[in-house]
Design a protein around this motif. Sequence first.
Motif, short mmCIF file in Angstrom:
data_model
loop_
_atom_site.label_atom_id
_atom_site.label_comp_id
_atom_site.label_asym_id
_atom_site.label_seq_id
_atom_site.Cartn_x
_atom_site.Cartn_y
_atom_site.Cartn_z
N PRO A 4 0.74 -1.23 -0.06
CA PRO A 4 0.09 0.02 0.09
C PRO A 4 0.82 1.39 -0.03
CG PRO A 4 -0.99 -1.74 1.90
CD PRO A 4 0.47 -2.05 1.12
N ARG A 5 1.91 1.18 0.88
CA ARG A 5 2.85 2.69 0.75
C ARG A 5 4.08 2.60 0.42
NH1 ARG A 5 0.04 2.66 6.25
NH2 ARG A 5 -1.97 3.82 5.90
N LYS A 6 4.71 1.35 0.35
CA LYS A 6 5.92 1.39 0.15
C LYS A 6 6.15 0.20 -1.00
CE LYS A 6 10.25 2.10 2.14
NZ LYS A 6 11.21 2.38 3.46
N ASP A 7 7.15 0.07 -1.75
CA ASP A 7 7.50 -1.06 -2.74
C ASP A 7 8.06 -2.11 -1.73
OD1 ASP A 7 10.03 -2.03 -4.72
OD2 ASP A 7 7.72 -2.27 -5.45
N GLY A 8 7.76 -3.44 -1.90
CA GLY A 8 8.22 -4.58 -1.25
C GLY A 8 9.88 -4.55 -1.66
N LEU A 9 10.10 -4.34 -2.77
CA LEU A 9 11.56 -4.46 -2.97
C LEU A 9 12.43 -3.38 -2.14
CD1 LEU A 9 11.54 -5.06 -6.87
CD2 LEU A 9 11.74 -6.66 -4.93
N ALA A 10 11.76 -2.25 -1.95
CA ALA A 10 12.35 -1.07 -1.16
C ALA A 10 12.56 -1.72 0.43
CB ALA A 10 11.86 0.10 -1.26
N VAL A 11 11.36 -2.11 0.85
CA VAL A 11 11.24 -2.73 2.29
C VAL A 11 12.24 -4.03 2.34
CG1 VAL A 11 10.15 -4.13 3.80
CG2 VAL A 11 8.97 -2.21 2.54
N LEU A 12 12.62 -4.80 1.27
CA LEU A 12 13.75 -5.91 1.39
C LEU A 12 14.85 -5.39 1.64
CD1 LEU A 12 14.24 -8.89 0.95
CD2 LEU A 12 14.31 -8.58 -1.33
N ASP A 13 15.37 -4.19 0.71
CA ASP A 13 16.67 -3.47 0.63
C ASP A 13 16.72 -2.86 1.96
OD1 ASP A 13 19.07 -2.68 -0.79
OD2 ASP A 13 18.22 -0.77 -0.50
N HIS A 14 15.78 -2.48 2.83
CA HIS A 14 15.99 -1.84 4.15
C HIS A 14 16.17 -2.81 4.81
CE1 HIS A 14 15.35 0.73 7.50
NE2 HIS A 14 14.33 -0.20 7.80
N LEU A 15 15.32 -3.79 5.04
CA LEU A 15 15.76 -4.91 6.25
C LEU A 15 17.14 -5.74 5.59
CD1 LEU A 15 12.44 -6.69 5.87
CD2 LEU A 15 13.20 -5.37 7.71
N ARG A 16 17.54 -5.92 4.43
CA ARG A 16 18.90 -6.68 4.11
C ARG A 16 19.92 -5.65 4.75
NH1 ARG A 16 21.22 -6.46 -1.52
NH2 ARG A 16 20.29 -4.68 -1.59
N HIS A 17 19.92 -4.57 5.14
CA HIS A 17 20.89 -3.71 5.49
C HIS A 17 21.03 -3.25 6.89
CE1 HIS A 17 21.21 -2.82 1.23
NE2 HIS A 17 22.53 -2.79 1.54
N ARG A 18 19.88 -3.87 7.76
CA ARG A 18 19.83 -3.56 9.11
C ARG A 18 21.01 -4.29 9.82
NH1 ARG A 18 13.99 -4.47 11.51
NH2 ARG A 18 15.32 -4.67 13.35
N ALA A 19 21.52 -4.03 10.94
CA ALA A 19 22.70 -4.58 11.69
C ALA A 19 21.88 -5.95 12.25
CB ALA A 19 23.04 -3.77 12.92
N ASN A 20 20.66 -5.88 12.36
CA ASN A 20 20.46 -7.39 13.24
C ASN A 20 19.28 -7.79 12.14
OD1 ASN A 20 18.49 -5.25 13.61
ND2 ASN A 20 17.70 -6.15 15.60
N ARG A 21 19.72 -8.19 11.16
CA ARG A 21 19.03 -8.71 9.86
C ARG A 21 17.95 -9.94 10.11
NH1 ARG A 21 18.30 -12.20 6.32
NH2 ARG A 21 18.06 -11.88 4.09
N PRO A 22 16.60 -9.57 9.99
CA PRO A 22 15.83 -10.85 10.15
C PRO A 22 15.77 -11.59 9.03
CG PRO A 22 14.52 -8.78 9.35
CD PRO A 22 16.13 -8.44 9.64
N ARG A 23 15.40 -12.78 9.29
CA ARG A 23 14.94 -13.96 8.22
C ARG A 23 13.83 -13.32 7.38
NH1 ARG A 23 15.91 -17.19 12.83
NH2 ARG A 23 17.88 -17.86 12.67
N ILE A 24 13.92 -13.33 6.08
CA ILE A 24 12.97 -12.72 5.02
C ILE A 24 12.18 -13.85 4.53
CG2 ILE A 24 12.35 -11.05 3.49
CD1 ILE A 24 15.02 -9.46 4.41
N LEU A 25 10.71 -14.00 4.38
CA LEU A 25 10.15 -14.92 3.55
C LEU A 25 8.97 -13.86 2.76
CD1 LEU A 25 9.00 -17.54 2.76
CD2 LEU A 25 7.48 -17.56 4.52
N VAL A 26 9.24 -13.92 1.32
CA VAL A 26 8.37 -13.05 0.83
C VAL A 26 7.22 -13.77 0.43
CG1 VAL A 26 8.53 -12.02 -1.54
CG2 VAL A 26 10.48 -11.74 -0.21
N LEU A 27 6.25 -13.25 0.45
CA LEU A 27 4.78 -13.95 -0.27
C LEU A 27 4.47 -12.91 -1.15
CD1 LEU A 27 3.04 -14.54 3.31
CD2 LEU A 27 4.41 -16.13 1.90
N SER A 28 4.16 -13.71 -2.24
CA SER A 28 3.92 -12.50 -3.69
C SER A 28 2.80 -13.41 -4.50
CB SER A 28 5.09 -12.23 -4.23
OG SER A 28 5.14 -11.55 -5.40
N ALA A 29 2.35 -12.38 -5.32
CA ALA A 29 1.30 -13.03 -6.35
C ALA A 29 1.99 -13.29 -7.58
CB ALA A 29 0.15 -12.02 -6.43
N ARG A 30 3.34 -12.71 -7.56
CA ARG A 30 4.20 -12.93 -8.78
C ARG A 30 5.07 -14.05 -8.83
NH1 ARG A 30 6.78 -7.05 -10.15
NH2 ARG A 30 7.14 -8.23 -11.97
#
Length: 100
Positions: A4-30
């Motif tokens: 709704p407010r931010k592109d998922g790829l931008a969220v992924l990029d932000h999370l990837r650069h965090r010091a305590n990076r979480p594990r990321i499971l992407v749920l997508s219609a694509r």
Amino acid sequence: MVLPRKDGLAVLDHLRHRANRPRILVLSARNQVSDRISVLNMGADDYLAKPFSFDELLARLRALSRRPKAAKLLFLSMGAMSIYPLTRLVDVAGATPPRF
């Protein structure tokens, strides 16, 4: 990935650069192979296309939780001071490190 407010790829990029990076499971219609490859190459740990089985989602979440976290930073050093985040010790010029 559309959110709704931010592109998922931008969220992924932000999370990837965090010091305590979480594990990321992407749920997508694509569901194109190129979409999955792109997201995994960007740092996602797993990718699940919609529609999906709730049981498969739970299994993937359990599998992600079993993966070891990335190696932690062993120490930071500046001049005569070294900080060891894992043990929470500080060493100054070879003195006995105090616990904090």
